[in-house]
Design an enzyme around this catalytic site. Sequence first.
Site, PDB file in Angstrom:
ATOM      1  CD  GLU A 197      83.361  87.595  37.600  1.00  0.00           C
ATOM      2  OE1 GLU A 197      83.525  87.536  38.839  1.00  0.00           O
ATOM      3  OE2 GLU A 197      82.326  88.027  37.081  1.00  0.00           O
ATOM      4  CE  LYS A 209      81.024  84.892  38.141  1.00  0.00           C
ATOM      5  NZ  LYS A 209      80.370  84.915  39.460  1.00  0.00           N
TER       6      LYS A 209
END
Length: 339
Positions: free
Chosen positions: A175, A217
């Site tokens: 992420e 992500k």
Amino acid sequence: MSELATVAKAMVARGRGILAADESTGTIEKRFKGINVESTEENRRAYRELLFTPKGLGDHISGVILYDETIRQKSADGTPFPELLARQGILPGIKVDSGTSDLPFCPGEKATEGLDKLARRCQEYVTLGAKFAKWRAVITIGKDIPTTTCIAANAHALGRYAAICQAAGLVPIVEPEVLMDGDHPIERCEEVTEWTLNALYQALYVNRVVLEESVLKPSMVISGKDCAVQARSKEVAERTVRVLRHCVPAAVAGIAFLSGGQGDEQATENLSAMNRMFPGLPWPLTFSYGRALQQPALKAWKGAAANVAQAQALLAHRARMNGLAAMGQYNPELEKKAA
Ligand code: 13P
């Protein structure tokens, strides 16, 4: 297909996405303050139980990201949370970073910590039932930032984290969040996101990460929160997909966006626009939302057991709307019917 690749595929299965419920103790305290609820261990447990038990949650939610405290907690009837989720066909995951700290000599920038003893911690999380992990890096846009230093430090940590997770038997969610804070135009967000993702995939390569066993992500390419001109979902979709095509190898199992402070219906609409406008991309595009899934439920709950059913209905609704968005089938009219 390897076991980890199977898990990664299941995390982004058609019409399903991820619920991020991995707020650290500090962050959940902030959220509880907003509804005047004291952040005790029991209140945190009760709130997470509310989130994990709406009827049919597994229809649209493939996985839930837990926090260290949460993965060890149990429902009121004594069922450990990972088991409670697994029974509903939902994969339990775990946040393994330990938050950000100031990056030396780089004012306004952060690096994520948590690599020390990570292999050992991952092994324990596997025994507690975790199937995947998450590590969040933060990139801030501002005057003269991000710096190369910040991009490189964060990409390096994500690469090391992802390799350690895979070796321990967990699918890494990588992420890199480009924050929406600031008054920059959407073009600047696009440029920084492209830079960040290029550095990230270079770092994953150097660290021998198996892309088929990973999920990205990212943040969406959007206008800075304080920018006078706010791009609409068509432009957000076009710019976001363009950057992803430039930077994300086709072997990556899937892409699950964070919401990052966007309004919940906005986050749903943007995801749906991408899937509607760009069918046939190399990876499924879905959600891994925290605030955009939880916000209405949190507000309705207010810490009272009497409000649990209403709060759960609101969470189930957002999960269903985002499940539709993951297939490009979200229609804002459906919001009115629910209200
Ligand atoms: P938000 O969707 O609220 O940005 O949270 C997602 C997340 O997991 C951040 O690390």
